[in-house]
Design a protein around this motif. Structure first.
Motif, short mmCIF file in Angstrom:
data_model
loop_
_atom_site.label_atom_id
_atom_site.label_comp_id
_atom_site.label_asym_id
_atom_site.label_seq_id
_atom_site.Cartn_x
_atom_site.Cartn_y
_atom_site.Cartn_z
N ARG B 31 0.56 -1.19 -0.08
CA ARG B 31 0.30 -0.46 0.16
C ARG B 31 0.58 1.03 0.37
N TYR B 33 0.73 6.23 -0.26
CA TYR B 33 -0.47 6.78 0.05
C TYR B 33 0.62 8.55 -0.18
N TYR B 35 0.60 11.98 0.89
CA TYR B 35 -0.25 13.30 1.40
C TYR B 35 0.62 14.63 0.77
N GLN B 37 1.43 18.76 2.87
CA GLN B 37 1.07 18.75 4.06
C GLN B 37 1.94 20.45 3.89
N GLY B 40 2.42 24.89 8.68
CA GLY B 40 1.55 24.94 10.17
C GLY B 40 0.54 23.99 9.99
N GLN B 41 0.31 22.50 8.95
CA GLN B 41 -1.19 22.19 9.17
C GLN B 41 -0.25 20.70 9.44
N GLY B 42 -1.36 19.69 9.48
CA GLY B 42 -1.16 18.86 9.36
C GLY B 42 -1.38 18.07 7.94
N PRO B 43 -0.75 16.67 7.74
CA PRO B 43 -0.86 16.20 6.31
C PRO B 43 -1.83 15.63 5.54
N PHE B 45 -4.51 14.18 3.29
CA PHE B 45 -5.15 12.70 2.65
C PHE B 45 -4.91 13.01 1.19
N TYR B 48 -4.47 6.70 -2.76
CA TYR B 48 -4.21 5.96 -1.89
C TYR B 48 -3.86 4.63 -2.83
N LEU B 91 4.04 14.17 0.41
CA LEU B 91 4.86 12.90 1.67
C LEU B 91 4.12 11.74 0.95
N GLN B 105 1.44 3.57 8.67
CA GLN B 105 2.09 4.34 7.43
C GLN B 105 3.75 4.56 7.74
N PHE B 107 6.80 7.31 6.60
CA PHE B 107 6.36 8.40 5.69
C PHE B 107 8.19 8.19 5.49
N GLY B 108 7.86 8.99 4.20
CA GLY B 108 9.16 9.16 3.61
C GLY B 108 9.44 11.01 3.92
N PRO B 109 10.47 11.79 3.30
CA PRO B 109 11.00 13.42 3.56
C PRO B 109 10.49 13.65 3.53
#
Lengths: 112, 116
Positions: B31, B33, B35, B37, B40-43, B45, B48, B91, B105, B107-109
């Motif tokens: 799987r 995904y 995202y 970002q 100042g915010q979260g990732p 979606f 997928y 991301l 999950q 995550f990559g950099p």
């Protein structure tokens, strides 16, 4: 629509203190609540997670407290260290569904 | 390092240009995904894949965005006719199904995109 609300936006804690970050969710279908830690220039990394059938989960210095009736959960970092300085995200999703909904993040700074 | 890798790490482009990002997931993860970002915010979606099949797309993924995972391994995310509002960190994450269905999950950099 923000389904996971997180506070505070930023937090400064002295070394050895307790850092507390709070989150609230709206969707009662969520049944998995992970916390992620993100350092500058890196992707988020899973820190600890909880399911709503328990009220607390502890891993080392990190504890999640969960209040299902209030639809709230929080992260407590005991004995905070400068190395804990990072941005923390709460998140929520439904087990079996792949979309994770993140909070807006809390930038934690632990000062010596 | 056997984690999720992303390339490039940074991209600066002019408005209207097309850009393509690549993600290489952890090798045994089926799987993948994407995202987005913003500061100042979260990732948030975007989409997928399970193996090569794209199973879910967010409403955030406008028709200028396209993602592929042709052989069920690496994935690409293309943005056509970039706009300044596309500036963000993109991301990629991957996961493998766990016995208890609680997938982690990884995550990559990220690829940081700046549209001028």
């Amino acid at each position: 629509q923000q389904q996971v609300k997180q506070s505070p936006q930023s937090l400064i804690v002295q070394k050895g203190g307790i850092s507390i970050i709070n989150c609230a969710y709206e969707n009662t279908a969520f049944d998995y609540f992970p916390w992620y830690q993100q350092f500058p220039g890196k992707g988020p990394a899973l820190l600890i997670a909880i399911r709503p059938d328990v009220s607390e989960k502890k891993e080392g210095r990190f504890t999640i407290s969960f209040n299902k009736s209030a639809k709230q959960f929080s992260l407590h970092i005991m004995d905070s260290q400068p190395g804990d300085s990072a941005t923390y995200f709460c998140a929520a999703n439904r087990i079996g569904y792949q979309k994770v909904t993140f909070g807006t993040g809390t930038k934690l700074q632990v000062i010596p | 390092d056997t984690g999720v890798s992303q390339d490039p790490r940074h991209k600066i482009t002019k408005r209207g240009q097309n850009v393509t990002f690549r993600c290489d997931p952890i090798s045994e993860h089926n799987r993948l995904y994407w995202y987005r970002q913003t500061l100042g915010q979260g990732p948030e979606f975007l989409t997928y894949f399970q193996n090569e099949a794209q199973l879910e797309k967010s409403r955030l993924l406008s028709d200028r965005f396209s993602a592929e995972r042709p052989k069920g391994s690496f994935s690409t995310l293309e943005i056509q006719r970039t706009e300044q509002g596309d500036s963000a960190m993109y991301l990629c994450a991957s996961s493998a199904r766990a016995a208890n269905d609680q997938e982690t999950q990884y995550f990559g950099p990220g690829t940081r995109l700046l549209v001028l």
